[in-house]
Design a protein around this motif. Sequence first.
Motif, PDB file in Angstrom:
ATOM      1  N   GLU A 264       0.822  -1.216   0.000  1.00  0.00           N
ATOM      2  CA  GLU A 264       0.000   0.000   0.000  1.00  0.00           C
ATOM      3  C   GLU A 264       0.857   1.267   0.000  1.00  0.00           C
ATOM      4  OE1 GLU A 264      -2.914   0.128   3.046  1.00  0.00           O
ATOM      5  OE2 GLU A 264      -3.897  -1.727   2.423  1.00  0.00           O
ATOM      6  N   HIS A 265       2.053   1.155   0.581  1.00  0.00           N
ATOM      7  CA  HIS A 265       2.968   2.299   0.684  1.00  0.00           C
ATOM      8  C   HIS A 265       2.320   3.468   1.406  1.00  0.00           C
ATOM      9  CE1 HIS A 265       5.163  -0.124  -2.133  1.00  0.00           C
ATOM     10  NE2 HIS A 265       4.285   0.076  -3.108  1.00  0.00           N
ATOM     11  N   ARG A 266       1.450   3.154   2.332  1.00  0.00           N
ATOM     12  CA  ARG A 266       0.774   4.194   3.108  1.00  0.00           C
ATOM     13  C   ARG A 266       0.765   3.816   4.581  1.00  0.00           C
ATOM     14  NH1 ARG A 266      -5.100   5.390   1.024  1.00  0.00           N
ATOM     15  NH2 ARG A 266      -4.905   6.873   2.758  1.00  0.00           N
ATOM     16  N   VAL A 267       0.776   4.840   5.417  1.00  0.00           N
ATOM     17  CA  VAL A 267       0.660   4.629   6.858  1.00  0.00           C
ATOM     18  C   VAL A 267      -0.795   4.877   7.239  1.00  0.00           C
ATOM     19  CG1 VAL A 267       1.314   5.536   9.121  1.00  0.00           C
ATOM     20  CG2 VAL A 267       3.053   5.223   7.350  1.00  0.00           C
ATOM     21  N   ARG A 268      -1.389   3.907   7.931  1.00  0.00           N
ATOM     22  CA  ARG A 268      -2.789   4.010   8.337  1.00  0.00           C
ATOM     23  C   ARG A 268      -2.901   3.900   9.853  1.00  0.00           C
ATOM     24  NH1 ARG A 268      -6.446   3.181   4.185  1.00  0.00           N
ATOM     25  NH2 ARG A 268      -5.591   2.406   2.204  1.00  0.00           N
ATOM     26  N   LYS A 269      -3.917   4.571  10.423  1.00  0.00           N
ATOM     27  CA  LYS A 269      -4.196   4.404  11.855  1.00  0.00           C
ATOM     28  C   LYS A 269      -4.553   2.941  12.105  1.00  0.00           C
ATOM     29  CE  LYS A 269      -4.295   6.946  14.765  1.00  0.00           C
ATOM     30  NZ  LYS A 269      -5.235   7.972  15.229  1.00  0.00           N
ATOM     31  N   ALA A 270      -4.159   2.455  13.272  1.00  0.00           N
ATOM     32  CA  ALA A 270      -4.378   1.041  13.613  1.00  0.00           C
ATOM     33  C   ALA A 270      -4.830   0.945  15.060  1.00  0.00           C
ATOM     34  CB  ALA A 270      -3.084   0.251  13.405  1.00  0.00           C
ATOM     35  N   PRO A 271      -5.349  -0.216  15.482  1.00  0.00           N
ATOM     36  CA  PRO A 271      -5.715  -0.378  16.899  1.00  0.00           C
ATOM     37  C   PRO A 271      -4.482  -0.252  17.783  1.00  0.00           C
ATOM     38  CG  PRO A 271      -6.650  -2.136  15.553  1.00  0.00           C
ATOM     39  CD  PRO A 271      -5.678  -1.409  14.694  1.00  0.00           C
ATOM     40  N   GLY A 272      -4.593   0.513  18.865  1.00  0.00           N
ATOM     41  CA  GLY A 272      -3.492   0.609  19.814  1.00  0.00           C
ATOM     42  C   GLY A 272      -3.307  -0.713  20.534  1.00  0.00           C
ATOM     43  N   ILE A 273      -2.132  -0.893  21.145  1.00  0.00           N
ATOM     44  CA  ILE A 273      -1.873  -2.138  21.862  1.00  0.00           C
ATOM     45  C   ILE A 273      -2.611  -2.083  23.193  1.00  0.00           C
ATOM     46  CG2 ILE A 273      -0.090  -3.623  22.843  1.00  0.00           C
ATOM     47  CD1 ILE A 273       1.819  -2.656  20.755  1.00  0.00           C
ATOM     48  N   SER A 274      -3.840  -2.540  23.155  1.00  0.00           N
ATOM     49  CA  SER A 274      -4.659  -2.538  24.358  1.00  0.00           C
ATOM     50  C   SER A 274      -5.949  -3.317  24.105  1.00  0.00           C
ATOM     51  CB  SER A 274      -4.990  -1.114  24.789  1.00  0.00           C
ATOM     52  OG  SER A 274      -5.545  -1.101  26.088  1.00  0.00           O
ATOM     53  N   TYR A 275      -6.602  -3.663  25.196  1.00  0.00           N
ATOM     54  CA  TYR A 275      -7.906  -4.317  25.167  1.00  0.00           C
ATOM     55  C   TYR A 275      -7.833  -5.663  24.420  1.00  0.00           C
ATOM     56  CZ  TYR A 275      -9.097   0.386  26.732  1.00  0.00           C
ATOM     57  OH  TYR A 275      -9.130   1.581  27.402  1.00  0.00           O
ATOM     58  N   ASP A 276      -8.981  -6.136  23.941  1.00  0.00           N
ATOM     59  CA  ASP A 276      -9.039  -7.517  23.462  1.00  0.00           C
ATOM     60  C   ASP A 276      -8.933  -7.649  21.947  1.00  0.00           C
ATOM     61  OD1 ASP A 276     -11.463  -6.355  22.947  1.00  0.00           O
ATOM     62  OD2 ASP A 276     -12.689  -7.896  23.910  1.00  0.00           O
ATOM     63  N   VAL A 277      -8.303  -6.688  21.289  1.00  0.00           N
ATOM     64  CA  VAL A 277      -8.059  -6.791  19.848  1.00  0.00           C
ATOM     65  C   VAL A 277      -7.085  -7.946  19.600  1.00  0.00           C
ATOM     66  CG1 VAL A 277      -7.130  -5.618  17.813  1.00  0.00           C
ATOM     67  CG2 VAL A 277      -8.444  -4.323  19.530  1.00  0.00           C
ATOM     68  N   PRO A 278      -7.392  -8.856  18.666  1.00  0.00           N
ATOM     69  CA  PRO A 278      -6.467  -9.970  18.383  1.00  0.00           C
ATOM     70  C   PRO A 278      -5.133  -9.455  17.862  1.00  0.00           C
ATOM     71  CG  PRO A 278      -8.646 -10.416  17.478  1.00  0.00           C
ATOM     72  CD  PRO A 278      -8.651  -8.982  17.907  1.00  0.00           C
ATOM     73  N   ASP A 279      -4.077 -10.087  18.279  1.00  0.00           N
ATOM     74  CA  ASP A 279      -2.722  -9.710  17.886  1.00  0.00           C
ATOM     75  C   ASP A 279      -2.340 -10.465  16.617  1.00  0.00           C
ATOM     76  OD1 ASP A 279      -0.062  -8.994  17.732  1.00  0.00           O
ATOM     77  OD2 ASP A 279       0.575 -10.437  19.265  1.00  0.00           O
ATOM     78  N   ILE A 280      -2.131  -9.734  15.516  1.00  0.00           N
ATOM     79  CA  ILE A 280      -1.809 -10.414  14.263  1.00  0.00           C
ATOM     80  C   ILE A 280      -0.429 -11.062  14.310  1.00  0.00           C
ATOM     81  CG2 ILE A 280      -3.291  -8.877  12.923  1.00  0.00           C
ATOM     82  CD1 ILE A 280      -0.771  -7.510  11.876  1.00  0.00           C
ATOM     83  N   ASP A 281       0.460 -10.572  15.212  1.00  0.00           N
ATOM     84  CA  ASP A 281       1.782 -11.186  15.320  1.00  0.00           C
ATOM     85  C   ASP A 281       1.708 -12.597  15.880  1.00  0.00           C
ATOM     86  OD1 ASP A 281       3.289  -9.100  14.258  1.00  0.00           O
ATOM     87  OD2 ASP A 281       3.371  -8.051  16.168  1.00  0.00           O
ATOM     88  N   SER A 282       0.594 -12.952  16.524  1.00  0.00           N
ATOM     89  CA  SER A 282       0.418 -14.304  17.049  1.00  0.00           C
ATOM     90  C   SER A 282      -0.683 -15.038  16.305  1.00  0.00           C
ATOM     91  CB  SER A 282       0.072 -14.253  18.542  1.00  0.00           C
ATOM     92  OG  SER A 282      -1.204 -13.656  18.739  1.00  0.00           O
ATOM     93  N   ALA A 283      -0.992 -14.568  15.087  1.00  0.00           N
ATOM     94  CA  ALA A 283      -2.052 -15.169  14.279  1.00  0.00           C
ATOM     95  C   ALA A 283      -3.384 -15.159  15.020  1.00  0.00           C
ATOM     96  CB  ALA A 283      -1.669 -16.600  13.878  1.00  0.00           C
TER      97      ALA A 283
END
Length: 454
Positions: A264-283
């Motif tokens: 995409e070559h773009r920077v987008r806002k993302a979920p902050g590291i908090s709450y129960d959002v699934p972590d994509i680094d751990s699949a």
Amino acid sequence: MRPIGRLHVCVLILAALAATAAPAAVSGQDAAELKSRLTPVGAEREGNADSTIPAWTGGVTAAPGYVQGAPRPDPFPADKPLFVITARNYHDYEDKLPEGAKALFAKYPDYVMRIYPSRRSAAAPDWVYENIFRNATRAHAAPEGIAYGVEGAVGGIPFPIPRNGFEAMWNHLLAFWGTARELSVSTYVVPSGGAVEKASTYREIADFPYYYPGATPDSFGAFYFKTLHLAVAPPARVGEGYLNWQPINIRRGNFTAWRLVPGEHRVRKAPGISYDVPDIDSAGFVSLDEYYNFFGGLDHYDFKLIGKKEMYVPYNNNRLYTRPVSEVLGRAHANPDDLRYELHRVWVVDGTLAPGQHDIVTHRRLYLDEDSWMAVYSDSWDETGRLWKFGQATMYLMADVPAIIVGSQFVYDLQLGGYAYGFAFNDEASAYKVTAPHPATLFTPDSLSARSVR
């Protein structure tokens, strides 16, 4: 609509006042105990009655022969296990085990814990101790409430003599890791009955402005932690980046994050590291608030300080990081040969879902090491009241800093089976390196965007 009675109204008012009040810091007389009965971080200086936990005598503050960037060696290589807890005898030690460990013993006949002599190796620099002493009489809840922020503290845990669960949890979130760090880490997932899978590898650069040299409670800024992740594996994610800022007051500064997505070559806002959002680094196996057994906002829960107790906890696990991952990870659980457990005192904090809040984990129990304030275990229950997940830190001694920290982490799914091994720096070329602060411009969306691969 049913009318609200006077008693109900009074209860609501008192609850609101409790959530938003800024209690006064402890007295100077109480703080003086940090130089006598208590250690500089608020732990009990003396050992226990039967001497199975020794007195704290300053911790380990030297690492002879250590070379910056190399793996830190086992600090106690001559120690031998005192005894072994097994699936057959764990009931004899239940009062000193978290619920998750008991569940693993009940589920896996080959699961064991080798108990070593207790070594109170935790230490911190003198300037951190000095800040903690000052924090004791000046730190307090933010006007919005202790669940949302802390004021009057810097450069050390804010509440060495905690009076409630939120103060204890802020100590965990603001515990000392060093001023800044660089390392390469991986996350591995072991599905139930499956083979080991590497979910991700990334280079992390992180700063703790809260611990910057010369910082004051008013000067370190709105964010106590900033981190930049640069993915190097798997191939589909190479070139991806992630930037995250953790606020000291979540009502005034939101959890802020940006993601750079390859292609995409773009920077987008993302979920902050908090709450129960699934972590994509751990699949998706781990939620973002399960970092370090708990990370991020405290406002989803009502945290209560249950008290202090003696428990067998993972401690001084430097040997773990000298082992290849292929030997550390078994098909159902970590290899017990590579883990060291000791008897230590921990603060027990219970978190139940607060009214009006939602989280996939409705009840959490954290066990905070009294000598570092970092959570060594977490038990998590789902909305049906069933024990669901078990988090276990490893506690890594960095005597050169000095500090003892949550190193890598295991998170077990006790219902479906399987587990994740996160923040693992075994087999990585770059070991855990503590550094001086990085330029502030590094932790900006523009800096992240400049790393786009075109």
